[in-house]
Enzyme design. Sequence first.
Site, PDB file in Angstrom:
ATOM      1  N   HIS A  55      21.985  65.144 -67.072  1.00 32.20           N
ATOM      2  CA  HIS A  55      20.870  65.919 -67.140  1.00 32.20           C
ATOM      3  C   HIS A  55      20.883  67.636 -67.927  1.00 32.20           C
ATOM      4  CE1 HIS A  55      17.517  63.571 -66.491  1.00 32.20           C
ATOM      5  NE2 HIS A  55      18.228  62.615 -65.426  1.00 32.20           N
ATOM      6  N   LYS A 107       6.715  75.454 -67.392  1.00 33.42           N
ATOM      7  CA  LYS A 107       7.912  75.342 -67.089  1.00 33.42           C
ATOM      8  C   LYS A 107       8.749  75.930 -65.575  1.00 33.42           C
ATOM      9  CE  LYS A 107       9.491  75.173 -71.366  1.00 33.42           C
ATOM     10  NZ  LYS A 107       9.598  74.137 -71.851  1.00 33.42           N
ATOM     11  N   ARG A 108       9.109  74.801 -64.406  1.00 35.53           N
ATOM     12  CA  ARG A 108      10.466  76.057 -63.644  1.00 35.53           C
ATOM     13  C   ARG A 108      11.263  76.976 -64.428  1.00 35.53           C
ATOM     14  NH1 ARG A 108      15.458  73.758 -62.586  1.00 35.53           N
ATOM     15  NH2 ARG A 108      15.240  72.446 -65.088  1.00 35.53           N
ATOM     16  N   LYS A 140      16.225  78.764 -70.035  1.00 43.35           N
ATOM     17  CA  LYS A 140      14.472  78.682 -70.562  1.00 43.35           C
ATOM     18  C   LYS A 140      14.038  79.296 -70.810  1.00 43.35           C
ATOM     19  CE  LYS A 140      12.987  74.795 -67.205  1.00 43.35           C
ATOM     20  NZ  LYS A 140      13.161  73.484 -68.158  1.00 43.35           N
ATOM     21  N   THR A 199      11.241  67.861 -71.064  1.00 42.11           N
ATOM     22  CA  THR A 199       9.507  66.676 -71.812  1.00 42.11           C
ATOM     23  C   THR A 199       7.989  67.694 -71.893  1.00 42.11           C
ATOM     24  OG1 THR A 199       9.992  66.081 -69.346  1.00 42.11           O
ATOM     25  CG2 THR A 199      11.214  64.804 -70.944  1.00 42.11           C
ATOM     26  N   LYS A 243       4.341  66.386 -74.475  1.00 41.12           N
ATOM     27  CA  LYS A 243       3.066  66.063 -74.105  1.00 41.12           C
ATOM     28  C   LYS A 243       2.646  67.027 -74.332  1.00 41.12           C
ATOM     29  CE  LYS A 243       5.272  65.794 -68.589  1.00 41.12           C
ATOM     30  NZ  LYS A 243       5.667  67.265 -67.853  1.00 41.12           N
TER      31      LYS A 243
HETATM   32  C1  PLP Z   1       6.601  67.555 -67.921  1.00 39.70           C
HETATM   33  C2  PLP Z   1       6.974  68.629 -66.874  1.00 39.70           C
HETATM   34  C3  PLP Z   1       7.850  68.764 -66.058  1.00 39.70           C
HETATM   35  C4  PLP Z   1       8.905  69.281 -67.548  1.00 39.70           C
HETATM   36  O1  PLP Z   1       8.973  70.168 -67.976  1.00 39.70           O
HETATM   37  P1  PLP Z   1      10.188  71.058 -69.133  1.00 39.70           P
HETATM   38  O2  PLP Z   1       9.170  71.989 -70.253  1.00 39.70           O
HETATM   39  O3  PLP Z   1      10.403  69.470 -70.315  1.00 39.70           O
HETATM   40  O4  PLP Z   1      10.931  71.601 -68.585  1.00 39.70           O
HETATM   41  C5  PLP Z   1       7.855  69.995 -65.444  1.00 39.70           C
HETATM   42  N1  PLP Z   1       7.054  69.843 -64.110  1.00 39.70           N
HETATM   43  C6  PLP Z   1       6.143  68.733 -64.454  1.00 39.70           C
HETATM   44  C7  PLP Z   1       4.719  69.004 -63.293  1.00 39.70           C
HETATM   45  C8  PLP Z   1       5.725  68.626 -65.661  1.00 39.70           C
HETATM   46  O5  PLP Z   1       4.369  67.737 -65.653  1.00 39.70           O
END
Ligand code: PLP
Length: 838
Positions: free
Chosen positions: A403, A571-572, A577, A683, A687
């Site tokens: 990952h 995101k985190r 990022k 991911t 979405k």
């Molecule tokens: C999809 C999702 C992530 C992943 O987000 P990225 O922007 O791809 O890092 C992290 N936390 C939650 C709650 C998510 O639904």
Amino acid sequence: MSSFDVSSIGKPPLIGPRAKRRHVRSLTGDFPEVDEKGQEKWPRGDEKSWKAALRDIHAEVPEITKSVVTHVQTSLGRAPYNIDDFGAYQAAALSVRDNLIVNWNATQVEYTRKSPKRAYYLSLEFLMGRTLSNALLNLGLLDNYSSSLSSLGFGLEDVLVQERDAALGNGGLGRLAACYLDSSATQELPVWGYGLRYKYGIFQQLIKSDDGTQLEAPDPWLDHQNPWELPRLDVTYEVRFYGHAQRWGEESTGRATWSGGQEVLAVAYDVMIPGYGTKSTNNLRLWESKPKRGFDLQSFNAGNYERAVEASNSAACNHILGKELRLKQQYFWTAASLADMMRRFKNLEKPISEFAEYNAIQLNDTHPTLAIVELMRILLDDEELSWDSAWSIVTNTFFFTNHTVLPEALEKWSVPLMEHLLPRHMQIIFDIVTVEKKFPGDRDRLSRLSLIEEGFPKQVRMANLAVVGSKKVNGVAELHSDLVKKNLFPDFVEFYGKSKFGNVTNGITPRRWLDQCNPALSALITDTLKLDRVTAGRTVKHQNKERLALFVERQLGVKVDANAMFDVQIKRLHEYKRQTLNILGVIHRYLLIKNMTPEEREKVVKKVVFFAGKACPCMCVPFLLTIRLIVNVARVINSDLDTNKYLSLFFLPDYSVSLAEILIPASDISQHISTAGTEASGTSNMKFCLNGGLLVGTVDGANIEIAEEVGEDNVFFFGHLTPDVEDLRYQHTYHPIPVEQKCPALAHVLDTVSSGIFGGDGVYEPLLNTVRQGDFYILTDDFDAYIRSLEMVDEAYADRAEWIKKSIRTTAKMGKFSSDRAIQDYAQEYWNIESIKL
Ligand SMILES: *Cc1c(COP(=O)(O)O)cnc(C)c1O
């Protein structure tokens, strides 16, 4: 796909103050209230439904109503007069669970009868979110429960939001695991997940109101009974730590006996995973640690006792937990899972040599890599196989998903710690090294291939171990899988050949990330008769934006203009990022607008920027200031009467799956702006695009494949490409150019922050200095291009009809990113398993 009430969009949001976790309301008494005439007053709903369900009168009520009321009476032990929304949630959940258990049993019986090859998904994180809404959707029971609850006086939405997210993890990796379970069940594939039943999920994030810093509060998600799990108190295994490993005889790769130390009990809890539109219901088995009864109390002082049972305590990020505890968690979980698989395999009464023909194990990142060593231990020491037979079974059973290529994120464990905690496993790892030495190659190459990194102390490289012990290795997007081959494991590729290294681009489940979070858009897609899709698409987006606006108003007490462009980055929090790039861009925009005449301002595209994300408190200190900067910039620009009509900014605390379900459908654009080559896949980009939010991003991870699918003119790409990044970093180190020269616009923004207009009294300097000096994530190189891409967004947004077309085209082209496709890839190319029809 579902017929979920489309009109609920725009109604009260899925989360809100009303949804705040309520402790069970103090009971008002065991009897219904009586009015002046002595008539019973029914506090909620339709008296006839309640009474019929309670069998107080003869009347027909739906089975579901009866089942909910029965659970109110018997499982909750409460009278109907005393049920609040939370009680209604509990009763509805238990009633849905009854359905799941029946399906679960039927599925598992069928698996046992047909004894197919099974796949196991080992993940230290499962970010499941809420279950009730998802289970109702998958079972096709949304409308039925909605009307039953309504007859009892409850709104489905109000009930759904009572559920607390199951947040057994940090971010994308854990959410991926959850999406994959949904898709496996939907495709009727015999796949189980294995994880840990943490007592505390990932911390709850609070933002301190005076200075904007993050506070972390525990997430005691199990405080109230969890209706979605079935305790299997009879399914237990003993897991050993510490002790002593004694080899037998002279042979270096032979057997040994591991004894002494501590033994802890692993207890199984099963979480049912329903497929969509099928009865097929899979299992997620979570392990809880428990002290072993009757164990040797004398060798067990109070301190040790505490530590023995803490193996399933908390889903915190790596570093806070402490090294030893984290390693303990990993072994506890992999050992219990393997013992469980072995027991199931033994029931088939097949020779042990056929283990890999019945079992495939996917390692979600390196966290479960000890499973490779544990299976070797079982095969050598318990099954008494030769090294070669054992190794052949192991390397045909395991598959490894990488990952990350960030060097600091590659897991390593110190040899002395491993020797202490898992002496037998350390022996086996050294034996693998011995065998490995037979590989040809010069010393440098051998040291790169080695499982052991020299140094003080020596370290075990878990990624190398995972590669060596697996049949196939995959990255999570095309670019990432290439980088895994070229940069991370080139020597292994040379040694084993290319065919050991593949790619499975990540996916997301369209059930949760479209049907459930955006039912109106889902309905629009399936409604092929709709003539004016642009108008309809625009209406749906606007309703979702209003829903978010209402949510923000309830949470933060601020009005949000749903007619503005919504720009979202959730995101985190992490340096790679680049949330910092985004907030510096927001300041840039603010300064521009501030300097405009009122007439000029009228031409500006109105924009609301949303951030959400948790920062692991163990992260590098300067970066922790980013949240604080965002919150304080928000404070200043939201209260600037010159500009706040045109630009406002919100940091929404406590990012979670449920929060994402509200934010994502409401986005016009979303930002995925990692330094090229650092985001393995992402991911949330998928979405957003599935929900018609256009992507602003770098040429990184799955962004690239999204652009290939939806067309480059429907995404806003910017920034340097992966091959440039290393050269730029070299330049920063050896030929630095001051930011004033390289990027005056950015220099101005940095100086503005330094000047103190966002408060802080110099507090942001360490963060700003990471940009001014070193600039590892190349903000100074990408800033101008980033601002230009946001200008192009503004231009495109001005033509709203064309924008909506882009948005609809994007949604329509996202099929590739369904986790159903990803799971098919795994099932066919990796696990070699087939569907089992019920
Ligand atoms: C999809 C999702 C992530 C992943 O987000 P990225 O922007 O791809 O890092 C992290 N936390 C939650 C709650 C998510 O639904």
